[in-house]
Design an enzyme around this catalytic site. Structure first.
Site, PDB file in Angstrom:
ATOM      1  N   ARG A 181     -27.530  20.589   2.726  1.00  0.00           N
ATOM      2  CA  ARG A 181     -26.560  19.494   2.665  1.00  0.00           C
ATOM      3  C   ARG A 181     -25.251  19.961   3.279  1.00  0.00           C
ATOM      4  O   ARG A 181     -24.717  20.995   2.880  1.00  0.00           O
ATOM      5  CB  ARG A 181     -26.342  19.101   1.194  1.00  0.00           C
ATOM      6  CG  ARG A 181     -26.693  17.665   0.918  1.00  0.00           C
ATOM      7  CD  ARG A 181     -26.509  17.361  -0.535  1.00  0.00           C
ATOM      8  NE  ARG A 181     -25.132  17.024  -0.864  1.00  0.00           N
ATOM      9  CZ  ARG A 181     -24.789  16.398  -1.979  1.00  0.00           C
ATOM     10  NH1 ARG A 181     -25.694  16.059  -2.855  1.00  0.00           N
ATOM     11  NH2 ARG A 181     -23.525  16.116  -2.216  1.00  0.00           N
ATOM     12  N   ARG A 197     -28.069  25.493  -3.417  1.00  0.00           N
ATOM     13  CA  ARG A 197     -28.636  24.261  -2.859  1.00  0.00           C
ATOM     14  C   ARG A 197     -28.387  24.185  -1.356  1.00  0.00           C
ATOM     15  O   ARG A 197     -29.235  23.698  -0.602  1.00  0.00           O
ATOM     16  CB  ARG A 197     -28.003  23.049  -3.553  1.00  0.00           C
ATOM     17  CG  ARG A 197     -28.577  21.726  -3.115  1.00  0.00           C
ATOM     18  CD  ARG A 197     -28.136  20.602  -4.022  1.00  0.00           C
ATOM     19  NE  ARG A 197     -26.763  20.189  -3.755  1.00  0.00           N
ATOM     20  CZ  ARG A 197     -26.124  19.245  -4.444  1.00  0.00           C
ATOM     21  NH1 ARG A 197     -26.709  18.657  -5.447  1.00  0.00           N
ATOM     22  NH2 ARG A 197     -24.890  18.910  -4.141  1.00  0.00           N
ATOM     23  N   ARG A 234     -14.450  20.063  -2.913  1.00  0.00           N
ATOM     24  CA  ARG A 234     -15.059  19.082  -3.838  1.00  0.00           C
ATOM     25  C   ARG A 234     -14.684  19.412  -5.280  1.00  0.00           C
ATOM     26  O   ARG A 234     -14.477  18.504  -6.089  1.00  0.00           O
ATOM     27  CB  ARG A 234     -16.575  19.057  -3.645  1.00  0.00           C
ATOM     28  CG  ARG A 234     -16.961  18.378  -2.325  1.00  0.00           C
ATOM     29  CD  ARG A 234     -18.372  18.687  -1.918  1.00  0.00           C
ATOM     30  NE  ARG A 234     -19.360  18.135  -2.825  1.00  0.00           N
ATOM     31  CZ  ARG A 234     -20.598  18.605  -2.938  1.00  0.00           C
ATOM     32  NH1 ARG A 234     -20.989  19.642  -2.229  1.00  0.00           N
ATOM     33  NH2 ARG A 234     -21.435  18.030  -3.760  1.00  0.00           N
ATOM     34  N   LYS A 239     -26.511  16.122 -12.137  1.00  0.00           N
ATOM     35  CA  LYS A 239     -26.546  14.664 -12.350  1.00  0.00           C
ATOM     36  C   LYS A 239     -27.737  14.029 -11.630  1.00  0.00           C
ATOM     37  O   LYS A 239     -28.454  13.222 -12.211  1.00  0.00           O
ATOM     38  CB  LYS A 239     -25.235  14.003 -11.854  1.00  0.00           C
ATOM     39  CG  LYS A 239     -23.979  14.471 -12.572  1.00  0.00           C
ATOM     40  CD  LYS A 239     -22.743  13.680 -12.148  1.00  0.00           C
ATOM     41  CE  LYS A 239     -22.368  13.872 -10.682  1.00  0.00           C
ATOM     42  NZ  LYS A 239     -21.980  15.248 -10.312  1.00  0.00           N
ATOM     43  N   ARG A 250     -15.726   7.763  -9.728  1.00  0.00           N
ATOM     44  CA  ARG A 250     -15.116   9.072  -9.515  1.00  0.00           C
ATOM     45  C   ARG A 250     -13.601   9.009  -9.647  1.00  0.00           C
ATOM     46  O   ARG A 250     -12.944  10.045  -9.508  1.00  0.00           O
ATOM     47  CB  ARG A 250     -15.472   9.575  -8.116  1.00  0.00           C
ATOM     48  CG  ARG A 250     -16.679  10.514  -8.083  1.00  0.00           C
ATOM     49  CD  ARG A 250     -16.855  10.924  -6.657  1.00  0.00           C
ATOM     50  NE  ARG A 250     -17.544  12.149  -6.438  1.00  0.00           N
ATOM     51  CZ  ARG A 250     -18.861  12.272  -6.271  1.00  0.00           C
ATOM     52  NH1 ARG A 250     -19.632  11.243  -6.402  1.00  0.00           N
ATOM     53  NH2 ARG A 250     -19.378  13.448  -5.992  1.00  0.00           N
TER      54      ARG A 250
HETATM   55  P1  AMP Z   1     -22.411  13.256  -4.427  1.00  0.00           P
HETATM   56  O1  AMP Z   1     -23.778  13.291  -3.857  1.00  0.00           O
HETATM   57  O2  AMP Z   1     -22.309  12.373  -5.634  1.00  0.00           O
HETATM   58  O3  AMP Z   1     -21.850  14.624  -4.684  1.00  0.00           O
HETATM   59  O4  AMP Z   1     -21.467  12.558  -3.324  1.00  0.00           O
HETATM   60  C1  AMP Z   1     -21.324  13.134  -2.039  1.00  0.00           C
HETATM   61  C2  AMP Z   1     -20.049  12.627  -1.387  1.00  0.00           C
HETATM   62  O5  AMP Z   1     -20.106  11.193  -1.252  1.00  0.00           O
HETATM   63  C3  AMP Z   1     -18.767  12.895  -2.153  1.00  0.00           C
HETATM   64  O6  AMP Z   1     -18.258  14.182  -1.902  1.00  0.00           O
HETATM   65  C4  AMP Z   1     -17.860  11.797  -1.596  1.00  0.00           C
HETATM   66  O7  AMP Z   1     -17.414  12.114  -0.295  1.00  0.00           O
HETATM   67  C5  AMP Z   1     -18.819  10.624  -1.458  1.00  0.00           C
HETATM   68  N1  AMP Z   1     -18.879   9.814  -2.701  1.00  0.00           N
HETATM   69  C6  AMP Z   1     -19.964   9.662  -3.521  1.00  0.00           C
HETATM   70  N2  AMP Z   1     -19.683   8.847  -4.552  1.00  0.00           N
HETATM   71  C7  AMP Z   1     -18.378   8.495  -4.397  1.00  0.00           C
HETATM   72  C8  AMP Z   1     -17.493   7.674  -5.150  1.00  0.00           C
HETATM   73  N3  AMP Z   1     -17.885   7.085  -6.298  1.00  0.00           N
HETATM   74  N4  AMP Z   1     -16.221   7.534  -4.692  1.00  0.00           N
HETATM   75  C9  AMP Z   1     -15.814   8.115  -3.561  1.00  0.00           C
HETATM   76  N5  AMP Z   1     -16.590   8.902  -2.811  1.00  0.00           N
HETATM   77  C10 AMP Z   1     -17.875   9.097  -3.210  1.00  0.00           C
END
Ligand code: AMP
Length: 194
Positions: free
Chosen positions: A135, A129, A146, A15, A90
């Site tokens: 990360r 990654r 996740r 994404k 999400r």
């Molecule tokens: P991502 O980079 O999109 O994988 O997001 C990393 C982390 O940020 C996720 O595992 C959540 O802990 C938090 N996070 C990101 N976007 C959301 C969202 N829309 N709702 C809740 N938590 C989020």
């Protein structure tokens, strides 16, 4: 009409990578909640301190906090000709809040692109990654969590947007360029409809 796009898909589906290409190709900003939260953590802000344990565990930050963040971000003038959302919504509650706030702004999602690949491939990418980018939530036990959180809270968004006639599946298994080309084909159709 603005080009308001949403990218769905498992962690590791690509994404962020595809959102960045869309920024370059279409001149619309990427709105990545994951990046916003990681920036908050890096800056040592109060918000960052509050959400750090949640990200480290691979859990979701509370809906209301995310909705408030997005409302502020979507209202900024740089979204005038559109945006590409990556990582939000999400949960169904977030999706409903997004629909409502876009309605208030007199706009609606142009399309929802679901980047499709199986969980095994997504996990392999994330572990790769972890080695490259370091990360903290790409550690193996957090990655497993996740994936579980995705299945339990996020996966059903596909059906939510399918019911709205907005969902388009994109095969996300190939090379970045191939996936990007398929997305451009989809967007040509979206543009033709607008
Ligand atoms: P991502 O980079 O999109 O994988 O997001 C990393 C982390 O940020 C996720 O595992 C959540 O802990 C938090 N996070 C990101 N976007 C959301 C969202 N829309 N709702 C809740 N938590 C989020």
């Amino acid at each position: 009409m603005p080009l308001d796009l949403l990218l769905l898909g498992l962690p590791g589906a690509g994404k962020g990578t595809q959102a960045k290409r869309l920024v370059a190709e279409h001149g619309i900003p990427q709105i990545s909640t994951g990046d916003m939260l990681r920036d908050a953590i890096a800056s040592g802000s109060e918000l960052g301190e509050r959400v750090r344990p949640t990200l480290d565990a691979g859990e979701l930050v509370p809906d209301q906090l995310m909705v408030d963040l997005i409302r502020e971000r979507v209202s900024r003038p740089d979204t005038e000709s559109g945006f590409v959302l990556d990582g939000f919504p999400r949960t169904i509650a977030q999706a409903e809040a997004l629909d409502e706030m876009l309605r208030e702004l007199g706009r609606t999602l142009s399309a929802v692109l679901e980047l499709q690949l199986d969980e095994g491939e997504a996990v392999r990418r994330l572990l790769g990654r972890a080695a490259e980018e370091g990360r903290s939530d790409d550690a193996p036990d957090v990655v497993r969590n996740r994936m579980r959180v995705y299945r339990e809270q996020t996966e059903s968004l596909g059906a939510y947007y399918l019911a709205q006639g907005k969902l388009v599946g994109v095969d996300a298994v190939g090379a970045v360029e191939q996936v990007a080309a398929e997305i451009e084909r989809v967007l040509d159709q979206v543009e033709a409809r607008r």
